[in-house]
Design an enzyme around this catalytic site. Structure first.
Site, mmCIF file in Angstrom:
data_model
loop_
_atom_site.group_PDB
_atom_site.id
_atom_site.type_symbol
_atom_site.label_atom_id
_atom_site.label_comp_id
_atom_site.label_asym_id
_atom_site.label_seq_id
_atom_site.Cartn_x
_atom_site.Cartn_y
_atom_site.Cartn_z
ATOM 1 N N GLY A 46 -8.323 8.293 -3.686
ATOM 2 C CA GLY A 46 -9.403 6.478 -4.292
ATOM 3 C C GLY A 46 -8.459 5.596 -3.605
ATOM 4 N N GLN A 51 -5.811 -2.879 -4.499
ATOM 5 C CA GLN A 51 -4.409 -2.162 -3.536
ATOM 6 C C GLN A 51 -5.021 -3.033 -3.023
ATOM 7 O OE1 GLN A 51 -5.848 1.968 -5.064
ATOM 8 N NE2 GLN A 51 -3.222 2.003 -4.596
ATOM 9 N N CYS A 92 -0.255 7.793 -5.926
ATOM 10 C CA CYS A 92 -0.706 6.422 -6.039
ATOM 11 C C CYS A 92 -0.533 6.115 -4.198
ATOM 12 C CB CYS A 92 -0.286 5.616 -7.331
ATOM 13 S SG CYS A 92 -1.282 3.875 -7.170
ATOM 14 N N LEU A 93 -1.808 5.562 -4.415
ATOM 15 C CA LEU A 93 -1.206 4.694 -2.476
ATOM 16 C C LEU A 93 -0.006 3.843 -2.995
ATOM 17 C CD1 LEU A 93 -4.700 5.973 -0.607
ATOM 18 C CD2 LEU A 93 -2.561 7.152 -0.623
ATOM 19 N N HIS A 134 -8.009 6.520 -13.175
ATOM 20 C CA HIS A 134 -6.515 5.473 -13.005
ATOM 21 C C HIS A 134 -7.360 4.793 -11.411
ATOM 22 C CE1 HIS A 134 -2.960 6.653 -10.511
ATOM 23 N NE2 HIS A 134 -3.660 5.196 -9.380
ATOM 24 N N GLU A 135 -8.218 4.638 -11.501
ATOM 25 C CA GLU A 135 -8.844 3.751 -10.031
ATOM 26 C C GLU A 135 -8.875 2.611 -11.179
ATOM 27 O OE1 GLU A 135 -7.192 3.393 -7.244
ATOM 28 O OE2 GLU A 135 -7.399 6.119 -6.956
ATOM 29 N N HIS A 138 -6.271 0.399 -11.715
ATOM 30 C CA HIS A 138 -6.114 -0.700 -11.078
ATOM 31 C C HIS A 138 -6.681 -2.200 -11.315
ATOM 32 C CE1 HIS A 138 -3.245 1.040 -8.796
ATOM 33 N NE2 HIS A 138 -3.800 2.513 -7.841
HETATM 34 NI NI NI Z 1 -3.385 4.284 -7.537
#
Ligand code: NI
Length: 170
Positions: A46, A51, A92-93, A134-135, A138
């Site tokens: 995701g 991000q 998470c990236l 989660h997204e 963000h």
């Molecule tokens: Ni993330």
């Protein structure tokens, strides 16, 4: 298509709140394609626009085993259908190398626009529900590490800052 740079914690730009998307046009679709390519390349399941330093309410994900089910959610709105918490080991990236248990409501409904600007909704459980929440976090400037203890968060922050310094030095 092009790969985008993913911001990493504790970059303060990850704390910005994303704005609603007003027009679903070709420019936005290009962004969606670039975000998907960036997510697959990372690799991740995701990615939120925040991000990649774009303050728009847009996220992409693909939670399929085969990585063949890309989805885009524009202006996503989440409604909790079952608040019973479910624990999932999240990563998470933007927080590379860290995974920890986060509790979130187990069942949700999401309403959003698709890449053609058409409204749709779906109910989600399991990993899809985790990933969507989660997204969307963000887009509100929130990270999964915010759910952890201050001590853990501090440790992760110090480690990532140290890694960054080493990368700059080498
Ligand atoms: Ni993330």
């Amino acid at each position: 298509m092009s790969l985008l740079t993913i911001l990493e914690y504790p970059d303060l730009r990850l704390r910005k709140r994303a704005e609603r998307v007003e027009a679903v046009d070709d420019e936005l679709r290009t962004l969606i394609d670039d975000m998907l390519e960036t997510m697959y390349a990372a690799p991740g399941i995701g990615l939120a626009a925040t991000q990649v330093n774009v303050q728009k309410r847009l996220l992409v994900l693909d939670v399929s085993e085969e990585n063949d089910s890309p989805m885009a959610f524009i202006n996503p709105e989440i409604e909790v259908l079952d608040p019973e918490p479910m624990g999932y080991e999240e990563g998470c990236l933007s927080v590379p190398g860290y995974f920890d248990l986060v509790q979130r409501p187990r069942k949700i409904r999401v309403r959003a626009l698709d890449r053609d600007g058409m409204p749709f909704e779906l109910e989600a459980e399991g990993i899809l529900a985790v990933c969507l929440q989660h997204e969307v976090d963000h887009l509100d400037g929130k990270l999964f590490v915010d759910y952890l203890s201050i001590l853990k968060r501090q440790r992760i922050k110090n480690k990532l800052l140290k890694d960054k310094k080493q990368n700059l030095a080498s």
